[in-house]
Design a protein around this motif. Structure first.
Motif, mmCIF file in Angstrom:
data_model
loop_
_atom_site.group_PDB
_atom_site.id
_atom_site.type_symbol
_atom_site.label_atom_id
_atom_site.label_comp_id
_atom_site.label_asym_id
_atom_site.label_seq_id
_atom_site.Cartn_x
_atom_site.Cartn_y
_atom_site.Cartn_z
ATOM 1 N N ILE A 74 14.469 5.164 -0.246
ATOM 2 C CA ILE A 74 13.327 4.045 0.102
ATOM 3 C C ILE A 74 12.322 4.137 -1.015
ATOM 4 O O ILE A 74 11.718 3.279 -1.308
ATOM 5 C CB ILE A 74 12.770 4.909 1.269
ATOM 6 N N ALA A 75 11.716 5.552 -1.481
ATOM 7 C CA ALA A 75 11.041 5.620 -2.430
ATOM 8 C C ALA A 75 11.300 4.495 -3.715
ATOM 9 O O ALA A 75 10.463 4.163 -4.342
ATOM 10 C CB ALA A 75 10.537 6.920 -2.965
ATOM 11 N N LYS A 76 12.580 4.688 -4.194
ATOM 12 C CA LYS A 76 12.956 3.935 -5.227
ATOM 13 C C LYS A 76 12.824 2.577 -5.267
ATOM 14 O O LYS A 76 12.590 1.815 -5.948
ATOM 15 C CB LYS A 76 14.366 4.500 -5.648
ATOM 16 N N VAL A 77 12.909 1.992 -3.728
ATOM 17 C CA VAL A 77 12.629 0.387 -3.649
ATOM 18 C C VAL A 77 11.237 0.173 -3.524
ATOM 19 O O VAL A 77 10.634 -0.559 -4.084
ATOM 20 C CB VAL A 77 13.481 -0.151 -2.192
ATOM 21 N N LEU A 78 10.541 1.079 -2.434
ATOM 22 C CA LEU A 78 9.257 0.737 -2.245
ATOM 23 C C LEU A 78 8.082 1.134 -3.216
ATOM 24 O O LEU A 78 7.209 0.220 -3.271
ATOM 25 C CB LEU A 78 8.652 1.363 -0.929
ATOM 26 N N MET A 79 8.256 1.896 -4.177
ATOM 27 C CA MET A 79 7.214 2.295 -4.976
ATOM 28 C C MET A 79 7.129 1.194 -6.047
ATOM 29 O O MET A 79 5.998 0.876 -6.358
ATOM 30 C CB MET A 79 7.455 3.656 -5.754
ATOM 31 N N PRO A 80 8.154 0.735 -6.713
ATOM 32 C CA PRO A 80 8.119 -0.402 -7.575
ATOM 33 C C PRO A 80 7.440 -1.834 -6.965
ATOM 34 O O PRO A 80 6.710 -2.224 -7.462
ATOM 35 C CB PRO A 80 9.570 -0.633 -8.046
ATOM 36 N N CYS A 81 7.906 -1.996 -5.598
ATOM 37 C CA CYS A 81 7.050 -2.926 -4.887
ATOM 38 C C CYS A 81 5.757 -2.685 -4.677
ATOM 39 O O CYS A 81 5.015 -3.698 -4.949
ATOM 40 C CB CYS A 81 7.998 -3.198 -3.393
ATOM 41 N N LEU A 82 5.380 -1.781 -4.459
ATOM 42 C CA LEU A 82 3.770 -1.206 -4.467
ATOM 43 C C LEU A 82 3.333 -1.571 -5.706
ATOM 44 O O LEU A 82 2.204 -2.272 -5.473
ATOM 45 C CB LEU A 82 3.685 0.130 -3.906
ATOM 46 N N PHE A 83 3.558 -1.322 -6.873
ATOM 47 C CA PHE A 83 3.092 -1.487 -7.871
ATOM 48 C C PHE A 83 3.058 -3.013 -8.336
ATOM 49 O O PHE A 83 1.921 -3.501 -8.812
ATOM 50 C CB PHE A 83 3.625 -0.676 -9.151
ATOM 51 N N ILE A 84 4.071 -3.593 -7.978
ATOM 52 C CA ILE A 84 4.002 -5.150 -8.192
ATOM 53 C C ILE A 84 2.846 -5.783 -7.454
ATOM 54 O O ILE A 84 2.206 -6.707 -7.767
ATOM 55 C CB ILE A 84 5.671 -5.762 -8.200
ATOM 56 N N LEU A 85 3.004 -5.437 -6.108
ATOM 57 C CA LEU A 85 2.209 -5.994 -4.983
ATOM 58 C C LEU A 85 0.710 -5.754 -5.778
ATOM 59 O O LEU A 85 -0.272 -6.784 -5.419
ATOM 60 C CB LEU A 85 2.385 -5.676 -3.790
#
Ligand code: PFF
Length: 441
Positions: free
Chosen positions: A167-178
């Motif tokens: 989950i962290a591998k998917v969500l953390m990049p999403c977080l930075f992009i958002l």
């Protein structure tokens, strides 16, 4: 049973950063900074995060790996039963915070939906009333709280590698992009660049002794220290990982996220003349107001709350993992049973917190309601007490063992001596003062 392990160092770093970057970085950091001399406070925060904060982060991760167990087990194995209680306090703090953190997480879910569908308004009273209507509603926030807790359980039930790390591998990049999308959009508001200057230019005259304590407290809060999280996550590390480097990366990424959080919230609010120091509950008032001025405001507003949701979820997952690891190791439960037991009980504790916001005024003792009591007990008492004893434990009781963890660090090098003073002397003093201050508050 063999202990679970992270699939990669990157996975561990993202999961630990996910724990650190939560509501603290995006919601608490900006308003505290705006209140306290902006750039000067930021500088102070950065220095404290990269000295005391980083040192304790490294210590906590090392305690977990050296003890090869969750928070309670690791402290106990390294220092005996009495020190185990310090680890246990971390488990209790995680459980306590998770109960009401999930209520706030639920509000973020509600606001994704509401912002997307509602008509935007700039009127602060209407926005405030809208927030109060949600928080004080008898069942609506409970529904969203349940959803948020379900998502948290869903993340932890898959295990260390298949759940938390994936989950962290998917969500953390999403977080930075958002974050980047919203920062760019916010900076396009006319006058926002002046807000960046106001955020970054130091005003040293605004700093007081209290600012130093606030910066350190905030640094602890954002780095998820004294919650048993970093020992638990550290216990899934292989011997080959360089903990010093991993901790430095996590601290730097967290610091970066705080700066990004500030750049996200403060400049557009500044440009529109909205009070940035508006206080904790007002993320749900100030930010919708900012988005009401933007074309596509519903869309960007929903992105903002989605970002807040992601940040909160990766943090709540880490808190649940601490409790689940404890139940698996000391009550003999399977991961699934531990997740359900912890998730359901903390959901009900959170229900009390949520209802105390207005639906059930009886849930009030003295000058605090149940929500505020849980927050006060955890953040003003449990966290500083846990942090204080962790620093003493590391600096005076298991110092030798820690050096082995740090790849046989030289005992007499200047860096090591400085580190020991920082961990064993300066940290306990600073945390002791924070504790004293918090008890009076
Ligand atoms: N570090 C996370 C955050 O800043 O939101 C998680 C957290 C830590 C929450 C400590 C609450 C807390 F007291």
């Amino acid at each position: 049973m063999e202990r679970a392990r992270w699939g990669s160092n990157l996975g561990f770093i993202l999961a630990a950063t996910g724990s650190a970057v939560g509501l603290g970085a995006i919601w608490k950091f900006p308003y505290v900074t705006a209140h306290q001399g902006s750039g000067a406070f930021l500088l102070l925060f950065a220095v404290l995060t990269l000295t005391i904060g980083l040192a304790l982060l490294r210590v906590e991760m090392s305690i977990g790996r050296a003890g090869n167990a969750g928070a309670f087990g690791a402290y106990r194995r390294l220092g005996g039963t009495a020190w185990g209680l310090v680890g246990l306090l971390g488990v209790l703090a995680s459980a306590t915070i998770l109960s009401y953190y999930s209520v706030v997480g639920g509000w973020t879910v509600a606001y994704i939906w509401k912002t997307l569908t509602a008509e935007l308004t700039r009127d602060p009273d209407t926005l405030q009333a809208g927030f109060a209507a949600l928080a004080q509603h008898p069942w609506e926030p409970l529904f969203y709280h349940a959803l948020f807790m379900l998502a948290t359980v869903g993340g932890v039930i898959g295990g260390v590698r298949g759940g938390i790390e994936a989950i962290a591998k998917v969500l953390m990049p999403c977080l930075f992009i958002l974050m980047c999308i919203l920062i760019v959009r916010g900076l396009m508001v006319p006058g926002a660049l002046a807000g960046v200057t106001a955020f970054l230019i130091p005003d040293f005259a605004g700093l007081t002794m209290q600012s130093v304590l606030d910066a350190l407290g905030l640094s602890f809060f954002t780095l998820s220290l004294a919650l048993g999280i970093m020992p638990t996550y550290g216990s899934y590390l292989p011997q080959s990982t360089n903990i010093g480097r991993a901790a430095l990366t996590v601290a730097l990424l967290t610091l970066l996220s705080c700066v990004l959080g500030g750049l996200l919230v403060l400049p557009p609010a500044y440009a529109l003349g909205i009070d940035q120091g508006a206080g904790p509950g007002l993320t749900f008032v100030t930010m919708p107001m900012v988005f009401s001025y933007m074309p596509w405001g519903n869309f960007f507003g929903a992105i903002f709350f989605a970002l807040l949701f992601i940040a909160a979820l990766t943090s709540s997952i880490s808190m649940l993992e601490v409790v689940v690891a404890f139940l698996m190791e000391h009550a003999g439960l399977s991961r699934r049973a531990a997740c359900v037991t912890a998730g359901v009980s903390l959901f009900f504790l959170g229900v009390l917190a949520s209802l105390s916001m207005g639906a059930m005024p009886a849930l009030q003792w003295g000058d605090r309601n149940a929500f505020e009591w849980l927050d006060y007990t955890a953040t003003n008492i449990m966290l500083p007490v846990g942090g204080l004893f962790t620093a003493l434990f590391a600096g005076w009781i298991i110092w030798r063992k820690l050096q082995d963890e740090w790849h046989g660090e030289q005992t007499r090098s200047l860096i090591t001596i400085w580190r020991r003073v920082l961990i064993g002397v300066l940290s306990p003093i600073a945390i002791g003062i924070i504790l004293w201050n918090g008890l009076r508050g």
